[in-house]
Design a protein around this motif. Structure first.
Motif: not given
Lengths: 378, 660
Positions: B95, B98, B176, B179, B247, B285, B289, B293
């Motif tokens: 994260m 990210w 990432y 995204y 993805s 995107s 996520t 998660r």
């Protein structure tokens, strides 16, 4: 201290990033139309390049040029409203002030709540390099492990580490360490019986065939090895051969020297074995099988809570029925295991008070507590 | 150092709040100074996030087990490279990566956005700041990577062994970048909606960001696919796993966006549609996520199954997707529509492309979410896998791929299909020839395989035809042709390369699926096995000790036609004691574009080992094609028309306006 200085510098930098643009001189604004004009100009240039390369027919290019021209004209009619810098209003000033103040206030407020400013970084290499006297047991073990990882054929090192693992209840590591010590430095009664103990404990206290082999090997080397005899008898008891176990333990009592620490363990085992024979298999005062099973499927917190409830129950029972030697010893040990040394000491003095300071029981309690690393009063 | 990182993270959160509110207010009030706050704050926010990330990486590299995240996901015996990559091999650290990339893109807009209208730039940075604030808050509230342990444990619990691979160093950062890169397109769209108008510079600005994001996402997906291929030991390259789909959906939508942005940039058409696509792409995107998660899915990617995190991300998801779509519904009617075009034209072809791609995205979305929704409602578990996607996604892709070569050959505004078809005759002939050769000379080739090969050749030759036609092949002398070829705009090369890469990937997929062979057998040391012309001799199992694992390595010698050894392949089963996990290291030998792939199975009692062998013809083209696509995107990025200068009048007015 250094940390607070860095934090202050970072805060200052962040606040400046907000403050400087707000405090800077007035900026000339370009009308949005200017940007569009720039794009159209570029499109015209691109068109010319494409014509030069022969990618577009001249007639098509003319048409495209006319279209872009129309867009530019449309821009001229709508794009009049340039945004001249206005005088800042009161609200604007207020917003700017709040924005500048928000950075230090939010960051320090949140950090005080979330952070651990007093906790320094602890890179592993640094922790292992410091003076051994300051190290915790875990760190010392890690140091020994690092040494053995570098010199895996140091039999003595494994020999020293193995009983420590056993004490730390890292049983499978203890098994591996004993095996390494035996492989490198050969068999001895101590190592074999230690290996057996580690295997049995790794299996939750069950003396398996593998553990029995180890204990028997130890007895072959040293027929007087008390640990091996004790556990083998335990194995017999677990198999339901209670009578044979009793005989084995009674034999041990006959041969053990009077000061041997095993004497007490054997007596306890004999007593429990006798109770179990009477109550056909269930330990008299221990938690029943269901409770143990329930404890195993609990979360660590719940399990801890259950254990504490049980200990509190025992404490309560002893208050009502204080003349229970076994009970007091179990209570003292429970508190030590739970890490409540003060309550353990309290239980010890209460137990001594029940029987009188000079009684046989009081001496027994003191010796027992000492074996757990506990002294009566500080 | 650790606490400095923690403090920097908190400070970055505070700055993101300022970045969200002040420029937005400034743009509404017409206050230049407040709008100018966005740039420096975005750059500073990035610097602080980078500092925070560096502190965490140092904690990982130095095995600082007083940090809970390090203790949970690292071990002192891991090789240094995996200690470092372990920084993002877990929920908290990834994260942080990210938001690091998010603030990096924000800082790029601030640094290179001097040619943007001030209000647009301010609004873009404000939206970017809002996304950042939401995710900083998420990190600080539910997944703080800087949570400390006191006293510190002496040893960590090790990184998931499957992740102890070089792939972890490449796959997540690339993915990432992809995204999060789309967040810029999203911010531009929302900023345009806030302003209620779209400038001509809008499209010019959005397209390079889309290209960058698309390029990295392509690389990230391809790398993830290759990683799964060699690490999981099943020899498959795509599983239609929900995480992969997560993805793939932004990739499909992003591809559509890439194409519609061309129309918008060149012809000022499809404005509203492009805006919506940009919003949808980033929403997908975010959805990815969330899926990965929240603990909704179980996979190697599902680091954490903490329900509070899932709820938090769901809130972020609702806020941004719902908010932006509501804004779109309110404001879209105020935006002016663009130029007109004939159905048969470059624009028309790109609209068709968009139709197919968005339908395909919807298909994948349904296939991914339906099982989850069904499980939530009825509790029943169904698995939607390859058969569903073969029947839905496949038929959608075939016509799309068939018309790809036409697109670049059509003229803007009104095109001539017959002229384009005439130019593509050679490519068509090559495709037919390839199909014939496949049917006649390859044993066991099905009609579908032949069609697939033909389609792939059609794409490759179509892309080459485009280049040849634009250089004037057949109408000018070779010397002039060469000069014109060298002078073609970079974006033309970009298009051709990307389409060519698509053809190569297709060829790889068709080759592997149609002509691949496999064998599963139990082997003793000294035995040989033959598969599709490759002979292997099993040498035996050799135990070895790694830094934090022990392994049994099976060695195989490849024997050539003359009976001599040509090389060696080895596959291993590794045991990681800390996590009590076994992984399979597959053995791969690349022969031209094809690969011989083997992995070890269980050991028998008699000393034999189960060996799985695959012959995968042309398999490397799958990822090679993706690399070519990335090269195409990079080429397009270098095109000079993407570098639009700032209005020159502004320079005259304020000579020292270079703030950021």
């Amino acid at each position: 201290m250094l940390f607070w200085v860095i934090a202050a510098i970072l805060t200052l930098g962040a606040s400046l990033a907000v403050l400087l643009p707000l405090a800077g001189g007035p900026k000339g604004a370009s009308a949005p139309g200017d940007h569009d004009l720039e794009v159209y100009r570029d499109q015209l240039a691109e068109l010319d390049r494409d014509v030069a390369r022969g990618l577009i027919q001249p007639a098509d290019a003319e048409e495209a040029r006319a279209e872009i021209g129309r867009r530019i004209l449309r821009l001229g009619t709508t794009g009049q409203a340039g945004t001249a810098a206005r005088r800042p209003s009161v609200t604007t000033r207020l917003v700017a002030t709040v924005a500048v103040l928000a950075v230090p206030l939010i960051s320090w407020g949140l950090y005080i709540k979330l952070g651990s400013p007093d906790l320094p970084s602890q890179p592993l290499a640094e922790r292992l390099a410091k003076n051994p006297a300051d190290s915790s047991v875990d760190e010392l073990v890690a140091r020994a492990e690092a040494h053995l990882a570098a010199n895996p054929s140091d039999g003595r090192g494994w020999d020293v580490l193995a009983p420590i693992y056993l004490r730390l209840q890292r049983y499978s590591d203890a098994v591996a360490a004993y095996r390494n010590a035996i492989r490198l430095d050969g068999v001895s009664a101590t190592r074999q019986s230690g290996l057996g103990e580690a295997i049995a404990n790794a299996a939750g206290g069950i003396v398996s065939a593998e553990a029995q082999d180890a204990f028997e090997a130890a007895l072959k080397l040293d027929p007087a090895n008390a640990k091996a005899s004790f556990y083998l008898a335990m194995g017999l008891a677990q198999e339901g051969r209670a009578a044979e176990a009793t005989t084995a333990w009674q034999n041990m009592l006959g041969t053990l020297p009077p000061e041997s620490p095993w004497r007490r363990a054997v007596e306890q085992a004999l007593a429990e074995n006798a109770k179990r024979t009477v109550a056909s298999g269930t330990p008299a005062n221990g938690p029943d099988a269901q409770a143990v099973e329930a404890a195993q499927s609990m979360s660590p917190q719940d399990r801890q809570a259950m254990i504490e409830t049980m200990v509190a129950g025992l404490d309560e029972k002893l208050k009502q029925n204080p003349r229970d030697t076994e009970g007091w010893m179990r209570l003292i040990r429970s508190y030590v295991v739970l890490g409540k040394a003060d309550q353990a000491r309290d239980a010890l003095s209460r137990g001594i008070a029940v029987f009188g300071a000079d009684s046989e029981e009081a001496k027994k309690f003191t010796a027992f507590a000492a074996s757990l690393g506990l002294t009566a009063t500080e | 150092m650790v606490e400095t990182g923690h403090f920097a993270l908190v400070l970055a959160f505070a700055l993101s709040l300022v970045q969200m509110l002040v420029p937005l207010y400034g743009a509404r009030a017409g206050n230049q100074k407040m709008m100018a706050v966005g740039g420096p704050v975005a750059v500073t926010g990035f610097a602080l996030t980078a500092l925070s990330f560096a502190a965490l990486a140092i904690a990982y590299a130095s095995s600082d087990f007083s940090v809970a995240s390090v203790w949970e996901n690292s071990h002192s015996l891991q090789p240094l490279i995996y200690k470092i990559t372990g920084t993002w091999g877990n929920h908290e650290g990834s994260m942080l990566l990210w938001v690091l990339i998010l603030t990096f893109f924000g800082a790029l807009v601030a640094a290179f956005g001097s040619n943007l209208p001030a209000t647009l730039k301010a609004n873009v940075l404000a939206v970017q700041g809002a996304i950042g604030a939401a995710f900083f808050l998420f990190i600080l509230a539910t997944s703080n990577p800087f949570t400390r342990l006191n006293p510190a444990p002496i040893e960590g619990r090790d990184l998931n062994p499957v992740l102890q691979d070089l792939g972890l160093a490449i796959h997540p950062p690339l993915l990432y970048l992809g995204y999060v890169g789309f967040s810029i397109c999203f911010s531009f769209s929302v900023a345009a909606l806030i302003e209620g108008r779209i400038d001509a510079s809008w499209a010019r600005w959005v397209r390079p960001w889309t290209l960058v994001a698309w390029m990295f996402l392509t690389g990230g997906i391809a790398m993830g696919s290759y990683w799964a291929y060699y690490e999981l030991g099943w020899g498959g390259f795509w599983f239609w796993d929900p995480v992969e789909n997560a993805s793939f959906m932004p990739w499909l939508a992003g591809t559509a966006l890439l194409h519609s942005a061309i129309v918008m940039e060149k012809r000022s058409a499809l404005k509203i549609w492009t805006l919506l696509l940009a919003i949808l792409t980033f929403s997908l995107s975010l959805l990815g996520t969330f899926l990965v998660r929240s603990g909704v899915l179980t996979s190697v990617h599902a680091f954490a199954t903490d329900p509070t995190r899932g709820v938090f991300i769901l809130c972020i998801l609702t806020l941004f997707i719902g908010g932006s779509l509501a804004l779109f519904a309110l404001r879209a009617s105020r935006l002016t529509a663009g130029g007109l075009f004939h159905p048969i034209s470059r624009e028309g072809a790109l609209v068709l492309n968009n139709l197919f791609l968005t339908t395909a995205t919807a298909t994948v979305l349904v296939g991914t979410l339906y099982p989850l929704a069904l499980e939530a409602v009825t509790g029943g578990k169904i698995s939607v896998g390859a058969p569903f996607f073969d029947l839905t996604f496949g038929p959608l892709m075939l016509p799309l791929l068939a018309i790809v070569p036409f697109g670049p050959l059509l003229a803007w505004k009104r095109g001539d299909v017959f002229a384009a078809a005439q130019r593509l005759m050679a490519a068509f002939a090559a495709a037919l020839a390839a199909m014939l050769v496949t049917v006649l000379f390859v044993d066991g080739a099905s009609v579908f395989a032949a069609l697939g090969v033909g389609l792939a050749v059609w794409l490759v030759c179509g892309a080459l035809t485009d280049l040849a036609v634009k250089s004037g092949f057949g109408s000018v002398t070779p010397a002039i042709m060469l000069r014109r070829f060298a002078g073609l705009p970079r974006s033309v090369f970009g298009t051709a390369l990307a389409h060519l890469g698509l053809g190569l990937t297709l060829l790889g997929i068709v080759g592997t699926l149609s002509f691949g062979t496999e064998k599963i057998l139990s082997m003793h040391a000294g035995e040989t096995v033959e598969l599709s012309g490759n002979t292997l001799r099993f040498e035996g199992l050799y135990p070895a000790q790694g830094p934090n694992y022990s392994e049994d390595r099976g060695r195989f010698v490849v024997i050539g036609a003359d009976g001599n050894a040509k090389g060696e392949i080895s596959s291993a089963k590794r045991f990681f004691p800390v996590r009590q996990t076994t992984t399979t290291e597959s053995g791969i030998r690349t022969v031209w574009f094809s690969q011989l792939y083997l992995s070890l199975g269980d050991e028998g009692n008699d000393g034999s080992v189960v060996v799985r062998l695959w012959w995968k013809p042309l398999v490397t083209l799958i990822w090679g094609g993706a690399l070519v696509m990335m090269a195409g995107a990079a080429m397009s990025l270098m095109d000079r028309r993407l570098r639009v200068g700032a209005p020159s009048r502004r320079k005259k007015l304020v000579p020292s306006a270079s703030l950021s």
